[in-house]
Design a protein around this motif. Structure first.
Motif, PDB file in Angstrom:
ATOM      1  N   TYR A 229      59.984  42.323  39.703  1.00  0.00           N
ATOM      2  CA  TYR A 229      60.424  42.525  41.122  1.00  0.00           C
ATOM      3  C   TYR A 229      60.106  41.565  42.316  1.00  0.00           C
ATOM      4  N   ALA A 230      59.100  41.393  42.662  1.00  0.00           N
ATOM      5  CA  ALA A 230      58.554  41.570  43.813  1.00  0.00           C
ATOM      6  C   ALA A 230      58.752  39.631  43.858  1.00  0.00           C
ATOM      7  N   ARG A 231      59.678  38.974  43.383  1.00  0.00           N
ATOM      8  CA  ARG A 231      60.871  37.970  43.824  1.00  0.00           C
ATOM      9  C   ARG A 231      61.867  37.991  43.807  1.00  0.00           C
ATOM     10  N   GLU A 232      62.107  38.536  43.048  1.00  0.00           N
ATOM     11  CA  GLU A 232      63.930  38.962  43.072  1.00  0.00           C
ATOM     12  C   GLU A 232      63.698  39.836  44.058  1.00  0.00           C
ATOM     13  N   ALA A 233      63.246  40.566  44.589  1.00  0.00           N
ATOM     14  CA  ALA A 233      63.512  41.072  46.823  1.00  0.00           C
ATOM     15  C   ALA A 233      63.189  39.783  46.987  1.00  0.00           C
ATOM     16  N   LEU A 234      61.851  39.237  46.956  1.00  0.00           N
ATOM     17  CA  LEU A 234      61.814  37.827  47.718  1.00  0.00           C
ATOM     18  C   LEU A 234      63.565  37.103  48.309  1.00  0.00           C
ATOM     19  N   GLN A 235      63.390  37.207  47.480  1.00  0.00           N
ATOM     20  CA  GLN A 235      64.806  35.395  47.196  1.00  0.00           C
ATOM     21  C   GLN A 235      66.403  36.068  47.730  1.00  0.00           C
ATOM     22  N   ILE A 236      66.823  37.811  47.399  1.00  0.00           N
ATOM     23  CA  ILE A 236      67.381  38.440  48.592  1.00  0.00           C
ATOM     24  C   ILE A 236      67.215  38.482  49.721  1.00  0.00           C
ATOM     25  N   GLN A 237      66.042  38.880  50.236  1.00  0.00           N
ATOM     26  CA  GLN A 237      65.772  38.713  51.480  1.00  0.00           C
ATOM     27  C   GLN A 237      65.075  37.708  52.172  1.00  0.00           C
ATOM     28  N   GLU A 238      65.286  36.182  51.397  1.00  0.00           N
ATOM     29  CA  GLU A 238      65.297  35.325  51.940  1.00  0.00           C
ATOM     30  C   GLU A 238      66.787  34.614  52.075  1.00  0.00           C
ATOM     31  N   ASN A 244      61.194  40.630  58.082  1.00  0.00           N
ATOM     32  CA  ASN A 244      60.233  41.997  57.688  1.00  0.00           C
ATOM     33  C   ASN A 244      60.354  41.838  56.478  1.00  0.00           C
ATOM     34  N   GLY A 245      61.463  42.077  55.431  1.00  0.00           N
ATOM     35  CA  GLY A 245      60.897  42.442  54.181  1.00  0.00           C
ATOM     36  C   GLY A 245      60.780  41.023  53.559  1.00  0.00           C
ATOM     37  N   GLU A 246      60.936  39.669  54.381  1.00  0.00           N
ATOM     38  CA  GLU A 246      60.145  38.394  53.107  1.00  0.00           C
ATOM     39  C   GLU A 246      58.739  39.027  53.763  1.00  0.00           C
ATOM     40  N   ALA A 247      58.434  39.084  54.874  1.00  0.00           N
ATOM     41  CA  ALA A 247      57.057  39.211  55.142  1.00  0.00           C
ATOM     42  C   ALA A 247      56.493  40.285  54.695  1.00  0.00           C
ATOM     43  N   PHE A 248      56.904  41.143  54.211  1.00  0.00           N
ATOM     44  CA  PHE A 248      55.707  42.170  52.956  1.00  0.00           C
ATOM     45  C   PHE A 248      56.021  41.464  51.639  1.00  0.00           C
ATOM     46  N   SER A 249      56.986  40.781  51.604  1.00  0.00           N
ATOM     47  CA  SER A 249      57.271  40.515  49.466  1.00  0.00           C
ATOM     48  C   SER A 249      56.026  39.445  50.051  1.00  0.00           C
ATOM     49  N   ASN A 252      52.365  41.460  49.350  1.00  0.00           N
ATOM     50  CA  ASN A 252      52.642  41.439  48.554  1.00  0.00           C
ATOM     51  C   ASN A 252      52.532  40.906  47.207  1.00  0.00           C
ATOM     52  N   LEU A 253      53.341  39.651  46.734  1.00  0.00           N
ATOM     53  CA  LEU A 253      52.652  38.369  45.609  1.00  0.00           C
ATOM     54  C   LEU A 253      51.606  38.091  45.986  1.00  0.00           C
ATOM     55  N   GLY A 254      51.154  38.282  47.527  1.00  0.00           N
ATOM     56  CA  GLY A 254      49.244  37.759  48.215  1.00  0.00           C
ATOM     57  C   GLY A 254      48.274  38.846  46.941  1.00  0.00           C
ATOM     58  N   ILE A 255      48.513  39.551  47.020  1.00  0.00           N
ATOM     59  CA  ILE A 255      47.408  40.587  46.800  1.00  0.00           C
ATOM     60  C   ILE A 255      48.301  41.036  44.936  1.00  0.00           C
ATOM     61  N   ILE A 256      49.129  41.057  44.233  1.00  0.00           N
ATOM     62  CA  ILE A 256      49.406  40.930  42.727  1.00  0.00           C
ATOM     63  C   ILE A 256      47.874  39.610  42.664  1.00  0.00           C
ATOM     64  N   TYR A 257      49.028  38.401  43.467  1.00  0.00           N
ATOM     65  CA  TYR A 257      48.371  36.911  42.388  1.00  0.00           C
ATOM     66  C   TYR A 257      46.368  37.312  42.788  1.00  0.00           C
ATOM     67  N   GLN A 258      46.134  38.518  44.262  1.00  0.00           N
ATOM     68  CA  GLN A 258      44.604  38.270  44.171  1.00  0.00           C
ATOM     69  C   GLN A 258      44.160  38.661  42.615  1.00  0.00           C
ATOM     70  N   LYS A 259      44.345  40.233  42.228  1.00  0.00           N
ATOM     71  CA  LYS A 259      44.356  41.313  41.482  1.00  0.00           C
ATOM     72  C   LYS A 259      43.799  40.138  39.893  1.00  0.00           C
ATOM     73  N   ALA A 273      52.618  34.860  54.341  1.00  0.00           N
ATOM     74  CA  ALA A 273      52.952  36.372  54.868  1.00  0.00           C
ATOM     75  C   ALA A 273      52.808  36.323  56.658  1.00  0.00           C
ATOM     76  N   LEU A 274      51.620  35.300  56.838  1.00  0.00           N
ATOM     77  CA  LEU A 274      50.986  34.968  58.153  1.00  0.00           C
ATOM     78  C   LEU A 274      51.706  34.600  59.372  1.00  0.00           C
ATOM     79  N   LYS A 275      52.615  33.305  58.753  1.00  0.00           N
ATOM     80  CA  LYS A 275      53.784  32.666  59.700  1.00  0.00           C
ATOM     81  C   LYS A 275      54.714  33.865  59.880  1.00  0.00           C
ATOM     82  N   GLU A 276      54.674  34.297  59.399  1.00  0.00           N
ATOM     83  CA  GLU A 276      56.066  35.541  59.215  1.00  0.00           C
ATOM     84  C   GLU A 276      56.204  36.851  60.234  1.00  0.00           C
TER      85      GLU A 276
END
Length: 578
Positions: A229-238, A244-249, A252-259, A273-276
């Protein structure tokens, strides 16, 4: 600690994503609006609309500036009595106050805007203000009030067929359910928002719903679904340049991969995300990215890198802390100022109220005294006038009554005299008619008696032997018999009888419907006071039959033995004519 920070960040970015399209649009039109506003200096409704539009573009980028612009718009609109401009200015001030953390002031101003839009009967903006009000209640964790405003707004957006506004509201409601821990309701609400967005090809609503679902799955441990879901959201936002949406996605992906302990991808997505965050000037996102990068470096054993990220985190966090403290201080100062002003206004109102009451009482006493004097004079004059008028009317009435009495007395005497003459004349006519009827009935009797004698003589002749044949005598006897019972004589009698005694037979038949025609004849003959023999001759029956008929008639008329039949029939006619 990490989980708490991540959770708070999710809630923050859920709000930021829902207003991302607004931010993108505002960045494109702000410059042109500023230029137009500088060239237009008239303080009228046109400038109010321009100020409100420019303030709208600054809602998220610079809420403090948005508030300044809206307050200028409100002042001009108030002076111009421009209700639509006042309502929009108050709404902008309310949203700007919310964005700066001044929730109490924001609520008060939004409620004012709501009442103004209600006066304008602007259904769409009523729903928009309710949505804004729900956001403030949600920030204050007043979930019941927030949900109520959200649902009211959603109902209106659906009624007005505004699917994009409906999708945004559904995403807000989903976030609210998620914050309350109601995962199933949050999930169904996000899915509804996603379905509507796909039907309407609404990219922003779709990406927001996908991001919210990704966040939900991440919290519930369904990390594979969260990544999809996060990747699909990121594609639409790009594709839609939703920064703003792109930065959050990305975050969020960074947190998921951290887990998932995939630290390379974690580091990659957090850096992006930091650059955005730098591009959109989001200090909160920068702070949280530095914190997660520090945690990731620490998990990888790179403590030098972790220390660098920690220093960056502290710099940004201190800046945010100072800004938040300043905002909190301003908010408290505003609240204190509002409360102080409210107290002062209350005291002044009380003083004014006391003075007004004293003035009213004094005025009432003075006016009451004047009214009493005037009332006494008016009543005295009224009583005097009424007495004069009544005396004059009594004199006129007495004169009129005296004249009417004399006129009525003369008329009454003339009418009585006339009535006496008419009564005498009528009685004479009735007496004459009754004599005629009696004479006619007696002739009727005499005729039948003569015919009876002729009949008897024919019987004697039939017995004596002479030249007259028995056949001829029988023929003559039949002719006499038929002459005795012919109805023509009776019909003539009846017609003349009713000329004197109008509707006698009809009224009698109506009152006593069982009376036969012979009984009606008998009543007429009794009315003429005929004896048995005379009645039997007229009716063509024997006296004994007349007696029997009288007996039956008495029963049908309901008479007793002591009642006089003739007198009763006469009295019946009098009653029927009354």
């Amino acid at each position: 600690m990490t989980y708490i920070i991540v959770t708070k960040l999710r809630y923050l970015f859920a709000l930021l994503i829902l207003i991302a399209s607004h931010f993108s649009r505002a960045a494109q039109i702000t410059d042109s609006l500023n230029h137009a506003l500088k060239s237009y200096t008239s303080k009228d409704s046109v400038r109010v609309d321009m100020l409100n539009e420019l303030s709208y573009s600054y809602w998220i980028m610079d809420p403090a500036k948005a508030e300044i612009l809206s307050k200028e718009a409100l002042e001009i609109a108030t002076n111009q009595s421009y209700l639509k401009g006042m309502a929009m200015a108050n709404r902008s001030i309310g949203v700007a106050s919310w964005a700066q953390g001044n929730y109490e002031e924001g609520l008060n101003v939004l409620l004012t805007a709501l009442s103004q839009y209600q006066l304008l009967k602007d259904t769409l903006n009523i729903a928009n203000v309710k949505l804004n009000t729900g956001l403030i209640y949600s920030e204050q964790n007043s979930f019941a009030e927030a949900l109520l405003y959200y649902q009211d707004a959603l109902k209106t957006f659906r009624y007005l067929n505004k699917p994009e506004r409906s999708v945004n509201t559904l995403n807000h409601i989903g976030v609210l359910y998620q914050r309350q821990g109601n995962t199933e309701l949050a999930k169904s609400t996000y899915n509804e928002a996603l379905e509507v967005s796909r039907l309407q090809n609404y990219a922003y609503g779709k990406s927001t719903a996908l991001s919210n679902l990704s966040n939900l799955f991440q919290r519930s441990g369904k990390l594979d679904s969260a990544i999809v879901y996060a990747r699909e959201a990121l594609q639409i936002q790009e594709e839609s340049n939703d920064l703003n949406g792109e930065a959050f996605s990305l975050y969020n992906l960074g947190i998921i991969y951290q887990k998932l302990e995939n630290y390379e991808l974690t580091h990659e997505y957090l850096q992006r995300a930091l650059k955005e965050a730098e591009v959109i000037s989001s200090k909160k996102l920068k702070r949280d990215c530095y914190w997660q990068l520090k945690q990731t470096a620490k998990m990888r054993g790179n403590y030098q890198e972790a220390l660098q990220y920690a220093e960056q985190y502290n710099i940004v966090n201190d800046s945010l802390f100072n800004a938040e403290k300043l905002r909190e201080f301003v908010r408290l100062e505003n609240r204190f100022s509002l409360e102080k002003n409210a107290q002062e206004l209350k005291l002044k109102d009380q003083e004014v109220d006391i003075l007004q009451k004293a003035a009213v009482i004094d005025r009432l006493w003075r006016n009451s005294a004047i009214l009493v004097i005037v009332a006494i004079l008016l009543i005295s004059y009224f009583i005097y006038s009424r007495q004069r008028i009544n005396l004059k009317r009594k004199q006129e009435l007495f004169s009129k009554n005296e004249e009417i009495y004399r006129t009525n007395a003369a008329l009454t005497e003339a009418e009585l005299e006339n009535a006496r003459w008419k009564e005498i004349e009528l009685n004479q006519k009735i007496e004459f008619k009754n004599k005629e009827l009696t004479s006619y009935a007696l002739n009727f009797v005499q005729k039948n008696e003569v015919l009876e004698e002729i009949k008897s003589s024919i019987g004697e002749l039939k017995k004596s032997p002479n030249g007259v044949t028995a056949k001829e005598l029988n023929s003559l006897n039949k002719l006499v018999s038929s002459s005795m019972h012919i109805d023509k004589d009776w019909q003539d009698f009846k017609r003349q009888f009713e000329e004197v005694h109008t509707n006698f037979f009809t009224n009698l038949k109506t009152q006593f419907p069982t009376l036969s025609s012979n009984e009606l004849k008998l009543c007429a003959l009794l009315k003429l006071n005929m004896n048995l023999k005379e009645a039997s001759t007229v009716m063509g029956i024997s006296p004994e039959s007349v007696k029997t008929a009288r007996y039956r008639l008495r029963k049908k008329l309901g008479l007793g033995r002591s009642d006089n039949l003739v007198e009763h029939i006469i009295s019946l006619e009098i009653k029927m004519n009354e």
